[in-house]
Design a protein around this motif. Structure first.
Motif, short mmCIF file in Angstrom:
data_model
loop_
_atom_site.label_atom_id
_atom_site.label_comp_id
_atom_site.label_asym_id
_atom_site.label_seq_id
_atom_site.Cartn_x
_atom_site.Cartn_y
_atom_site.Cartn_z
N ASN A 73 0.82 -1.21 0.00
CA ASN A 73 0.00 0.00 0.00
C ASN A 73 0.86 1.26 0.00
OD1 ASN A 73 -2.24 -1.59 0.01
ND2 ASN A 73 -2.97 -1.00 2.04
N LEU A 74 1.90 1.27 0.82
CA LEU A 74 2.77 2.44 0.87
C LEU A 74 3.51 2.64 -0.45
CD1 LEU A 74 4.24 2.26 4.48
CD2 LEU A 74 2.61 3.91 3.57
N ALA A 75 3.89 1.54 -1.09
CA ALA A 75 4.59 1.64 -2.37
C ALA A 75 3.68 2.17 -3.46
CB ALA A 75 5.15 0.28 -2.77
N THR A 118 -7.47 3.02 -0.77
CA THR A 118 -7.03 1.82 -0.04
C THR A 118 -5.56 1.93 0.34
OG1 THR A 118 -6.62 0.69 -2.14
CG2 THR A 118 -8.74 0.29 -1.08
N ALA A 119 -4.77 2.62 -0.48
CA ALA A 119 -3.34 2.77 -0.18
C ALA A 119 -3.10 3.59 1.07
CB ALA A 119 -2.62 3.40 -1.36
N GLN A 120 -4.13 4.30 1.55
CA GLN A 120 -3.99 5.12 2.75
C GLN A 120 -4.41 4.40 4.02
OE1 GLN A 120 -6.35 8.53 1.35
NE2 GLN A 120 -4.46 9.74 1.25
N VAL A 121 -4.70 3.11 3.91
CA VAL A 121 -5.06 2.30 5.07
C VAL A 121 -3.98 1.23 5.26
CG1 VAL A 121 -6.73 0.74 6.13
CG2 VAL A 121 -7.52 2.67 4.74
N LEU A 122 -3.43 1.17 6.46
CA LEU A 122 -2.40 0.19 6.79
C LEU A 122 -2.95 -0.79 7.83
CD1 LEU A 122 0.58 2.68 7.14
CD2 LEU A 122 -0.21 1.49 5.08
N VAL A 123 -2.39 -1.99 7.84
CA VAL A 123 -2.82 -3.01 8.80
C VAL A 123 -1.60 -3.56 9.52
CG1 VAL A 123 -5.01 -3.74 7.79
CG2 VAL A 123 -2.88 -4.62 6.84
N ALA A 124 -1.80 -3.95 10.77
CA ALA A 124 -0.70 -4.50 11.56
C ALA A 124 -1.26 -5.54 12.52
CB ALA A 124 0.00 -3.39 12.34
N SER A 125 -0.42 -6.47 12.90
CA SER A 125 -0.87 -7.55 13.77
C SER A 125 0.29 -8.08 14.59
CB SER A 125 -1.47 -8.69 12.95
OG SER A 125 -0.48 -9.24 12.07
#
Length: 410
Positions: A73-75, A118-125
């Motif tokens: 997404n960041l790329a 969508t590229a402005q939403v990040l996910v982490a776990s």
């Protein structure tokens, strides 16, 4: 700049975290990700307007699905973010296409609700490896989660993401800029950590451009979160993120690289990150002591790092710290296999301030004094290789029977 004077003017915020800086909202709710639990297990951080973001991802070749999706997404985006969706139950690693699909669908659901790319939403776990996630809890809970987000939500997500039985890992510091261009401006840096990878999330309301943010954050991560040695086998979900809302300096120019304002911000980001890194190490599985290893006198930064990591990850060194053994042998053996260049006749080692080796020769130790110093919660091993000017610090923990017991339950 007089950094000692600047340091004395910093204001730690009691109970502060990622929403202490202006422009951020957060929430945590029970989504049912952890079976049989009614505790909050899904969290989100929102920024009022798209904000510059910097990220440092794990180098593990077995990176988790959220890492892969966020990196992509960041790329693909413009270097800004609106939201970070987090869970601390499952790392969503080694879950194949199902795991990737869940991470991607989570992004799509959040973006649709927020009306952003969508590229402005990040996910982490963070959490168990190999446990697949179902999209249903995310699909059901995200609308209410986003609606519940508030500037007071920082402590809620820190609690929701905390390792079971551990205290929430969060920190925030405010500072008044001492530079003429930002006279009268007060900025804040906040942060939290979850897992043992670790996942780190930092925020600031300083008006910093993406280039400056990236330079500052990457350098800080390299000397803080990257120096945490606790359970490196959990690093599949490791990622460090920092977002800058700019909300405290809306009428001020963006902080540019190489300026005194950038130096101020970098210092405070470093203070917050080091506090969080130390919390992660102190909360390591089964840990009873924070183990700090400082190496000086190395030929290069690489040698300093190699020496410190060899000592800080040595099972024997860590077990002896747990067993309150103050002697040089295990430390010297770890240094000898580290690959760092030095002459043993030049090496010196101390534990808890007690010299245990001088000029390569092990020294006798006052057992009673060592026992007294082992009562501290932090045990420091200081090493001087006597070979150069490079130095570093790493943080780990002791190795106890509780670690084995916890590993058996995972």
């Amino acid at each position: 700049m007089d950094m000692d004077q600047f340091d004395n003017a910093l204001r730690p915020i009691d109970g502060g975290g990622v929403t202490s800086p202006a422009g951020f909202r957060a929430a945590a709710l029970p989504a049912g990700i952890r079976p049989g639990s009614t505790a909050s297990d899904l969290a989100i951080l929102l920024v009022d307007e798209a904000a510059p973001v910097s990220a440092v991802f794990t180098k593990s070749a077995f990176d988790a699905a959220p890492v892969r999706v966020s990196r992509a997404n960041l790329a693909a985006g413009d270097g800004t973010a609106r939201a970070v969706v987090m869970n601390g139950v499952s790392a969503n690693a080694a879950t194949g296409e199902q795991g990737l699909a869940c991470a991607r669908e989570t992004v799509e659901i959040a973006a649709q609700i927020l009306g952003c790319e969508t590229a402005q939403v990040l996910v982490a776990s963070a959490g168990a490896i190999g446990e697949p996630l179902d999209i249903e809890p995310f699909d059901t809970t995200l609308p209410a989660l986003i609606d519940a987000a508030s500037p007071d939500g920082g402590p809620l997500i820190a609690q929701a993401l905390a390792v079971p039985g551990a205290r929430p890992r969060e920190c925030a510091i405010s500072y008044a800029s001492k530079t003429l261009a930002y006279a009268g401006c007060t900025f804040t840096v906040g942060g939290l950590c979850m897992g043992e990878g670790p996942f780190a999330l930092l925020t600031t309301d300083a008006p910093v451009c993406a280039r400056t943010l990236g330079r500052i954050f990457e350098e800080v991560v390299g000397r803080t979160f990257a120096k945490v040695l606790v359970d490196p086998d959990r690093a599949v979900s490791g990622v460090s993120l920092m977002l800058a809302s700019g909300a405290a300096g809306a009428d001020a120019p963006e902080i540019a690289p190489g300026t005194e304002e950038a130096e101020e911000l970098a210092y405070v980001v470093g203070q917050v990150a080091e506090t969080l890194a130390r919390q992660v190490a102190a909360d390591g599985a089964g840990a009873s002591k924070l183990l700090t290893v400082r190496v000086a006198g190395a030929v290069s930064d690489e040698d300093a790092d190699a020496a410190a990591r060899a000592v800080g990850t040595s099972s024997l060194v860590r077990a002896q710290v747990a067993g309150r053994v103050c002697e040089a042998g295990a430390v010297l053996a770890a240094l000898g296999r580290s690959g760092a260049a030095f002459d043993q006749e030049s090496a010196a080692v101390s534990m808890m301030g007690i010299p245990v080796c001088e000029a390569g020769v092990a020294l006798p130790v006052d057992a009673a004094e060592a026992a007294r110093r082992f009562e501290a919660g932090e045990i420091e091993i200081a090493i001087d290789l006597g070979a150069g000017e490079a130095s570093t610090t790493v943080w780990g923990s002791d190795l106890t029977a509780a670690y084995v017991e916890q590993a058996a339950r995972r």
